[in-house]
Design a protein around this motif. Structure first.
Motif, short mmCIF file in Angstrom:
data_model
loop_
_atom_site.label_atom_id
_atom_site.label_comp_id
_atom_site.label_asym_id
_atom_site.label_seq_id
_atom_site.Cartn_x
_atom_site.Cartn_y
_atom_site.Cartn_z
N PRO A 191 39.13 100.59 63.08
CA PRO A 191 39.33 101.18 61.75
C PRO A 191 38.45 102.40 61.55
CG PRO A 191 38.03 99.17 61.62
CD PRO A 191 38.51 99.26 63.04
N LYS A 192 38.81 103.17 60.54
CA LYS A 192 38.05 104.38 60.24
C LYS A 192 36.62 104.04 59.86
CE LYS A 192 38.22 108.42 57.17
NZ LYS A 192 39.00 109.07 56.07
N GLU A 193 36.48 102.99 59.07
CA GLU A 193 35.14 102.60 58.63
C GLU A 193 35.10 101.11 58.34
OE1 GLU A 193 31.61 104.20 55.63
OE2 GLU A 193 33.56 105.18 55.70
N VAL A 194 33.93 100.51 58.56
CA VAL A 194 33.71 99.09 58.28
C VAL A 194 32.47 98.97 57.40
CG1 VAL A 194 33.30 96.80 59.25
CG2 VAL A 194 34.67 98.46 60.54
N GLU A 195 32.62 98.32 56.26
CA GLU A 195 31.50 98.12 55.35
C GLU A 195 31.18 96.64 55.23
OE1 GLU A 195 30.84 100.40 51.64
OE2 GLU A 195 32.88 101.13 51.99
#
Length: 311
Positions: A191-195
């Motif tokens: 994914p583009k980003e993981v938070e």
């Protein structure tokens, strides 16, 4: 890791979606919530679920407005919401996936690593294809699945000082050291980003939905396991370390679904081995005759040969 909504915003669920989704839907149309169930039990798998609302229509938003942390819901409420979240009528409007890490996998690594690995697999099982690299993943807790991260990203939000203050610091540090700078998988499969969102299962609707799906699925697994191993009462305690469960282990030993590296199980097994050794040591030695192992007389043919040799 991007900006973080303030506490008042993150707890509000206006118009059926939380501040996290509202913020992220401005830049991406795929927001994935991820959570797990079953980190603490002494038996059974740890289950992870991933959930994403692909549509923002009124029916989907209404559904998201009614979810909550699975631990805060009664069993009947969880079952009802599970049925709604997985209802075929929402096909192509919401997507979800489940992944498991078995007791054997937990024992081979550790519960943290097994949980994060299951989370990563659940995200990939969504089969988003070309949409995955543009997606934004929200994970419950303070750790992010390393397999979903890009090169150079840290898997935990905790500082080293925080890690050292934890009781399980040694395991966490060993796992942290084992995570390569280039995590598994192609950059196009991430994914583009993981938070990581601490207490996200009660603050982010997408994570709440994932927590319900994971919890209900695992409960059903444990009920099926109870039919296979009725002596342990898995249907009642779902594998957690209740006194009834511990007593069942003392009486019957363990089955292949037990996590042998978990303290209570390991200690009971060690004690059982000690008791067996003590019992063997306390058993008085007996002669062969007492044990029914006295030498039998030689066969007739053998006896004649021996006499012939003597002559």
């Amino acid at each position: 890791m991007g900006s973080t909504p303030n506490e008042s915003d993150s707890d509000a669920k206006g118009a059926g979606l939380g501040a996290w989704e509202r913020r992220l839907w401005q830049t991406t149309d795929v927001v994935i919530g991820v959570d797990e169930a079953g980190r603490g039990p002494l038996a059974g798998p740890v289950v992870a679920a991933a959930f994403a609302a692909l549509s923002q229509d009124d029916e989907v938003l209404d559904l998201l407005s009614r979810v909550n942390d699975s631990k805060q819901l009664a069993e009947q409420q969880r079952e009802q919401l599970f049925q709604e979240l997985t209802d075929p009528k929402f096909k192509k409007r919401v997507i979800w996936a489940i992944a498991e890490s078995s007791a054997a996998e937990i024992d081979a690594t550790n519960i943290l690593q097994a949980s994060l690995s299951a989370m990563a697999r659940a995200v990939r099982l969504l089969e988003l294809g070309e949409r995955l690299p543009e997606s934004h993943v929200l994970v419950d807790g303070c750790n992010r699945p390393p397999e979903l991260l890009h090169q150079g990203e840290k898997w935990t939000r905790l500082s080293q000082r925080d890690l050292e203050a934890r009781k399980n610091q040694q395991k966490l540090s060993q796992f942290f050291a084992s995570v390569p700078s280039q995590s598994k998988g192609s950059e196009h499969e991430k994914p583009k980003e993981v938070e990581a969102v601490i207490q996200g299962d009660g603050r982010v609707p997408s994570i709440s939905a994932a927590s319900i799906i994971a919890k209900v699925h695992r409960d059903r697994l444990m009920e099926a396991m109870d039919r296979e191993h009725p002596a342990f009462g898995f249907k009642l305690h779902k594998g957690y370390g209740t006194e009834a469960h511990l007593q069942a282990i003392r009486t019957h030993g363990i089955c292949h679904e037990h996590r042998k590296t978990f303290g209570p199980v390991r200690l009971l097994l060690e004690q059982k081995n000690v008791d067996i050794c003590k019992a063997l040591a306390a058993t008085p030695k007996r002669s062969n005759t007492e044990m029914g192992l006295a030498k039998s007389p030689p066969k007739e043919g053998v006896a004649k040969k021996r006499k012939a040799k003597k002559r």
